[in-house]
Write an enzyme that holds these catalytic residues in place. Structure first.
Site, PDB file in Angstrom:
ATOM      1  CB  THR A  21     -29.584 -15.355  16.460  1.00  0.00           C
ATOM      2  OG1 THR A  21     -28.556 -15.978  17.240  1.00  0.00           O
ATOM      3  CG2 THR A  21     -29.262 -15.524  14.983  1.00  0.00           C
TER       4      THR A  21
ATOM      5  CE  LYS B 181     -25.415 -16.091  15.899  1.00  0.00           C
ATOM      6  NZ  LYS B 181     -26.090 -17.390  16.268  1.00  0.00           N
TER       7      LYS B 181
ATOM      8  CB  THR C 112     -23.255 -23.672  18.001  1.00  0.00           C
ATOM      9  OG1 THR C 112     -23.460 -23.133  19.250  1.00  0.00           O
ATOM     10  CG2 THR C 112     -23.433 -25.115  17.987  1.00  0.00           C
TER      11      THR C 112
ATOM     12  CG  ASN D 216     -33.068 -21.997  23.941  1.00  0.00           C
ATOM     13  OD1 ASN D 216     -32.715 -22.073  22.775  1.00  0.00           O
ATOM     14  ND2 ASN D 216     -32.257 -21.597  24.899  1.00  0.00           N
TER      15      ASN D 216
ATOM     16  CB  SER E 170     -42.632 -16.771  19.399  1.00  0.00           C
ATOM     17  OG  SER E 170     -41.761 -16.461  20.459  1.00  0.00           O
TER      18      SER E 170
END
Length: 464
Positions: free
Chosen positions: A212, A238, A249, A459, A464
């Protein structure tokens, strides 16, 4: 050494291959490493993000029998990149998982926990489907139904039950998964699974496909022995932001060709996750989607391990820990905006739990992390992070070191403190902070990174 299979084993393997529709694929997966050239890399990650200065290269991963991987662009991202990854496993593959403790777990987390948690859970897992760009979290029944439909369609194509298909997602929270995007790409995925692509490139593509805000793909590989048989362990992960203990996470997928019962896999994961994935933090925020899955295809020829605590697992357990810790460190090295890899060790704590809480308090402190970003050995901020925990601490015995340099001793500034040496040390890309709190004999280590303007920039425009 590597043992030669017995005549009985050869007959059994031949029989299984005759029945298994993946036999031809398994044969390709065990060809020599030099037999296939790696195709050119496909784009990955978010456009405009510079690769972390702490990045490490993706490893070369040799063939692991019983697993094949393919990727495709399903369109969860606007830009050109693969965002769908599918693993296909041989019959009889075992699986176990550990998941986020977040109170609002995602639909794929719920799916995996449900199907791995039963009496027969994890005994014959045939596929793993991972998408990036949509977390499918906080999506209610609609999200759960979308995950089920995707798993059902994959199961039909792979000739297995939908419960034998594991699911994982990562990306924006609050958006329902459009499973039609996955289903539409399954023909391409099947073609990719059957294509003449070397396993090392399959793993590399998978590592890129699950990114990501990651800036580099994360992979690891190790080998072990079980009764003289060589077994292989490979994994990808990831994670870059929203990284905190209690499953970090992140997503992590590890595959071995050892033959291990799901209950034993679960015990091994539980043993090692505490000091690996649960001992890293980037920003102190825990995700809705944390998932680590361990698969054992049983194709190495090594004897089956069905009992927790079996001494034959010693080498395997150590190799698994090595892979998990390597992947955990890479998560920190790719922390959003990170420029420093930081190891925080607390000694002299009253208990292991207290040591972990103290180390995490230091590693999570924005004030400590921004000081490190500014190359400032501000040990006063470390004192703050220690004292606010309410854990047992002997103030008059507190000692702090940055690398080899003593900053504080016996609850006061060190008489040997040298600002010039400390400043020079803080310019290093890797920093060690050691704190002795003088309250006992327990210790713990947590790895983190610095906090820079880059974290805010990444962040600030995440959606966007």
């Amino acid at each position: 050494m590597t043992k030669t299979p017995t005549t009985g084993q050869k007959i059994e393997q031949a029989f299984e291959k005759a029945l298994d529709p993946f036999a031809a694929a398994l044969k390709r997966a065990t060809r020599p490493a030099e037999a296939a050239a790696a195709p050119a890399a496909t784009p990955a990650g978010k456009p405009g993000l510079a690769v972390s200065p702490l990045a490490v290269p993706f490893p070369t991963i040799p063939p692991i029998g019983g697993v094949e991987i393919a990727t495709a662009r399903a369109g969860f991202y606007k830009h050109e990149r693969d965002d769908l990854v599918v693993f296909r496993f041989a019959r009889g593959t075992s699986c176990a998982g550990v998941f986020t403790r977040h109170k609002i777990g995602s639909a794929p987390v719920d799916w995996c926990k449900k199907h791995l948690g039963g009496a027969e859970g994890g005994k014959d897992v045939r596929a793993l489907v991972v998408n990036a760009g949509c977390a499918n979290a906080f999506t209610g029944k609609a999200g759960a139904d979308a995950a089920r439909r995707a798993a059902s369609e994959v199961a039909k194509r792979f000739g297995c039950r939908q419960r034998d298909v594991m699911m994982a997602s990562t990306g924006v929270i609050g958006v329902v998964l459009d499973e039609k995007k996955i289903i539409a790409k399954l023909p391409d995925i099947e073609a990719g699974l059957d294509a003449d692509i070397h396993p090392s490139e399959q793993w590399a593509r998978a590592g890129r496909g699950i990114m990501t805000t990651d800036t580099f793909p994360k992979g690891s590989y190790a080998e072990a022995e079980i009764e003289g048989y060589k077994v292989r362990i490979a994994g990808i992960a990831k994670g870059s932001g929203m990284i905190a203990p209690d499953m970090a996470t992140m997503l992590a997928f590890i595959v071995t060709d050892a033959d291990i019962h799901p209950n034993v896999l679960k015990a091994l994961l539980g043993l090692h996750v505490r000091t690996t994935f649960n001992s890293v933090t980037v920003d102190g925020d825990t995700s809705t989607n944390d998932t680590a899955l361990l698969f054992a295809t049983g194709t190495s020829g090594a004897p089956r391990i069905g009992r927790v605590g079996d001494r034959r697992l010693k080498s395997f357990s150590a190799a698994l820990d090595k892979v998990m810790l390597d992947l955990a460190h890479q998560l920190v090295r790719d922390g959003e905006g990170a420029t420093k890899f930081v190891k925080v060790t607390v000694d002299g704590a009253a208990s292991p739990a207290s040591a972990r809480k103290l180390a995490k308090s230091i590693a999570d402190s924005p004030l400590v992390k921004t000081a490190i970003a500014g190359q400032d050995a501000n040990w006063g901020r470390v004192v703050m992070a220690v004292g606010k925990t309410e854990e047992p601490v002997d103030r008059d015995r507190l000692a702090i070191r940055f690398g080899p340099h003593q900053a504080a001793v016996d609850g006061a500034p060190s008489p040997t403190y040298d600002e010039a040496k400390m400043t020079a040390y803080m310019k290093n890309p890797e920093i060690d902070i050691t704190v002795d709190v003088g309250a006992g004999r327990a210790s713990a280590t947590v790895w983190t990174c610095d906090l820079t303007k880059g974290y805010i920039e990444i962040n600030g425009d995440y959606r966007s």
